[in-house]
Design a protein around this motif. Structure first.
Motif, PDB file in Angstrom:
ATOM      1  N   THR A   5       0.604  -0.904   0.666  1.00  0.00           N
ATOM      2  CA  THR A   5       0.047  -0.325  -0.115  1.00  0.00           C
ATOM      3  C   THR A   5       0.774   1.396  -0.026  1.00  0.00           C
ATOM      4  O   THR A   5       0.740   1.942  -0.263  1.00  0.00           O
ATOM      5  CB  THR A   5      -1.036   0.152   0.999  1.00  0.00           C
ATOM      6  N   ILE A   6       2.043   1.042   0.879  1.00  0.00           N
ATOM      7  CA  ILE A   6       2.378   2.486   1.082  1.00  0.00           C
ATOM      8  C   ILE A   6       3.474   2.685  -0.632  1.00  0.00           C
ATOM      9  O   ILE A   6       3.581   4.166  -0.922  1.00  0.00           O
ATOM     10  CB  ILE A   6       3.843   2.685   2.149  1.00  0.00           C
ATOM     11  N   GLN A  62       3.270   1.626  -3.402  1.00  0.00           N
ATOM     12  CA  GLN A  62       2.352   1.278  -4.471  1.00  0.00           C
ATOM     13  C   GLN A  62       1.196   2.512  -4.796  1.00  0.00           C
ATOM     14  O   GLN A  62       0.718   2.317  -5.531  1.00  0.00           O
ATOM     15  CB  GLN A  62       1.572   0.302  -5.207  1.00  0.00           C
ATOM     16  N   SER A  63       0.513   2.931  -2.953  1.00  0.00           N
ATOM     17  CA  SER A  63       0.466   4.593  -3.426  1.00  0.00           C
ATOM     18  C   SER A  63      -1.178   3.474  -3.500  1.00  0.00           C
ATOM     19  O   SER A  63      -1.518   4.422  -4.270  1.00  0.00           O
ATOM     20  CB  SER A  63       0.977   5.376  -4.480  1.00  0.00           C
ATOM     21  N   ARG A 110      -4.971   2.752  -2.830  1.00  0.00           N
ATOM     22  CA  ARG A 110      -5.704   3.782  -2.574  1.00  0.00           C
ATOM     23  C   ARG A 110      -7.331   2.710  -2.617  1.00  0.00           C
ATOM     24  O   ARG A 110      -8.311   3.173  -1.262  1.00  0.00           O
ATOM     25  CB  ARG A 110      -6.707   4.580  -3.532  1.00  0.00           C
ATOM     26  N   ALA A 133      -0.090   6.677   5.354  1.00  0.00           N
ATOM     27  CA  ALA A 133       0.049   6.277   3.782  1.00  0.00           C
ATOM     28  C   ALA A 133      -1.837   5.680   3.932  1.00  0.00           C
ATOM     29  O   ALA A 133      -2.062   5.359   2.784  1.00  0.00           O
ATOM     30  CB  ALA A 133       0.725   5.864   3.169  1.00  0.00           C
TER      31      ALA A 133
END
Length: 100
Positions: free
Chosen positions: A21-22, A24-25, A27, A72
């Motif tokens: 998650t962090i 690869q950003s 959502r 994030a």
């Protein structure tokens, strides 16, 4: 068959999901498995969830927004899919934001 293995697995999956998650950003994510979900959310630093969008075809498994200490992760959309919840289109509906 090892004592505590399912808890370690859930926490490990949470560590992997937090990193992805962090890095690869991301959502929006889906976590499958009831007990797994609670362990994974804890590992991600999620303190609370609020409902963003109910999924009429999948009662009990709405799309939620995560509230977390980790910047994030805070605001991440999360769906928790347990057991027999959801239709055959559950994962694609979550991905596409279709609500069913």
């Amino acid at each position: 068959g090892q004592e505590g293995a399912r808890h370690r697995l859930g926490r490990g999956l949470g560590e992997i999901l937090r990193s992805l998650t962090i890095e690869q950003s991301l959502r929006r994510v889906v976590i499958a498995g009831g007990d797994t979900s609670s362990h994974a959310l804890g590992e991600m630093g999620v303190d609370a969830l609020t409902i963003r969008m109910p999924l009429p075809a999948s009662p009990g498994s709405p799309l939620c927004v995560a509230h977390a200490r980790v910047k994030a992760i805070d605001g991440l959309e999360v769906a928790l899919k347990g057991g027999q919840v959801g239709t055959d289109r559950y994962f694609s509906a979550i991905r596409d934001g279709l609500g069913g």
